[in-house]
Design an enzyme around this catalytic site. Structure first.
Site, mmCIF file in Angstrom:
data_model
loop_
_atom_site.group_PDB
_atom_site.id
_atom_site.type_symbol
_atom_site.label_atom_id
_atom_site.label_comp_id
_atom_site.label_asym_id
_atom_site.label_seq_id
_atom_site.Cartn_x
_atom_site.Cartn_y
_atom_site.Cartn_z
ATOM 1 N N ASP A 186 30.541 54.112 37.673
ATOM 2 C CA ASP A 186 31.770 53.511 37.156
ATOM 3 C C ASP A 186 32.966 54.414 37.441
ATOM 4 O OD1 ASP A 186 33.404 51.700 35.759
ATOM 5 O OD2 ASP A 186 33.105 52.764 33.886
ATOM 6 N N ARG A 231 43.925 39.720 42.003
ATOM 7 C CA ARG A 231 43.859 40.862 41.094
ATOM 8 C C ARG A 231 42.486 41.521 41.093
ATOM 9 N NH1 ARG A 231 44.396 38.769 35.767
ATOM 10 N NH2 ARG A 231 44.499 40.934 35.079
ATOM 11 N N LYS A 232 41.529 40.963 41.817
ATOM 12 C CA LYS A 232 40.154 41.466 41.810
ATOM 13 C C LYS A 232 39.891 42.404 42.994
ATOM 14 C CE LYS A 232 38.311 37.288 39.596
ATOM 15 N NZ LYS A 232 37.357 36.160 39.731
#
Length: 268
Positions: A186, A231-232
């Site tokens: 992450d 936006r991804k």
């Protein structure tokens, strides 16, 4: 209460008016009142705190935070070798008096709380508790948890992280906890997505664990841009041994761009 109101007003005024003279009663508020205790501790050597705020240049901030992604005594020879390899790609040569980069790689610094040292980040202190720390950098003992450094390749839109897993990250006996691996995936994929797309939040992580990762081992976390759709931002990732002969983990990640204007008192 005065200090809280002053900090909010100062952040907005600096954003809108740069270094213009601050009026409306703020010009007589001392520097001590406008800054948190933690911030003042960092900056007291650089400014005269008894001077009116309107006579000072507050932008940009002059103090230098500690970079936790630099080599320390806990790094193994394998960790140092991998660091030296990628760091050499960031070096510059001097030709005819001008510096010229050898390659497209750039080392990303890592702090206890990165946003605090970003441009304007000091004004987000109202959202960050004085004792808050970035999760991967919250243990003082070097080598006990997450030791890592991230290098970004701007041309290839990819990055690699050299990661050494400390003893406190144990899951199954002698091996790294899967949650610690997920944390690093992450962190690294998010670093790349943020580098490419600006402020982002994690929307989805899909992780496949292929092989157990030995505790205290050094691995490479490779991440690359898959695609951007509005936006991804989609990122692919794999975790391998430093010679890339062993695959430990594969993952895909989705990040969504966010607006942070409201944090500075603006609508956009």
């Amino acid at each position: 209460m005065l200090a809280h109101i002053a900090r909010r007003r100062l952040g907005l005024l600096l954003l809108l008016h740069g270094q213009q003279r601050i009026s409306n009663g703020l010009n007589r508020v001392s520097f001590n009142q406008l800054l948190s205790k933690e911030t003042h501790r960092h900056m007291q050597s650089s400014f005269n705190t008894s001077s009116p705020i309107s006579t000072m240049s507050l932008w940009p901030f002059s103090f230098q935070p500690r970079d936790f992604s630099l080599p320390n005594s806990s790094w193994s020879p394998e960790m140092c070798k991998a660091y030296d390899h990628y760091n050499a790609l960031c070096d510059t040569d001097t030709e005819n008096g001008e510096e010229k980069k050898r390659g497209p790689w750039e080392k990303l610094p890592s702090y206890n709380r990165s946003i605090k040292y970003a441009t304007g980040g000091i004004h987000l202190s109202k959202l960050i508790q004085a004792k808050a720390r970035l999760f991967t950098r919250n243990v003082k003992e070097q080598g006990a948890t997450f030791e890592y450094v991230v290098f970004v390749n701007k041309e290839e839109k990819s990055c690699v992280c050299v990661f050494q897993a400390g003893r406190l990250l144990e899951g199954a006996p002698g091996h790294v906890h899967g949650g610690a691996i997920a944390t690093m995936i992450d962190t690294v994929t998010g670093s790349l997505a943020g580098y490419l797309s600006g402020p982002i939040m994690t929307a989805n992580l899909n992780i496949d664990y292929r092989s157990p990762m030995p505790l205290d081992s050094v691995v490479l976390i490779h991440s690359a841009l898959d695609r951007i759709e509005g936006r991804k931002t989609f990122i692919t990732c794999k975790v391998t041994s430093t010679d890339e002969s062993k695959l430990y983990t594969e993952a895909t990640a989705l990040f969504v761009s966010i607006s942070v204007g409201h944090l500075f008192g603006t609508r956009n």
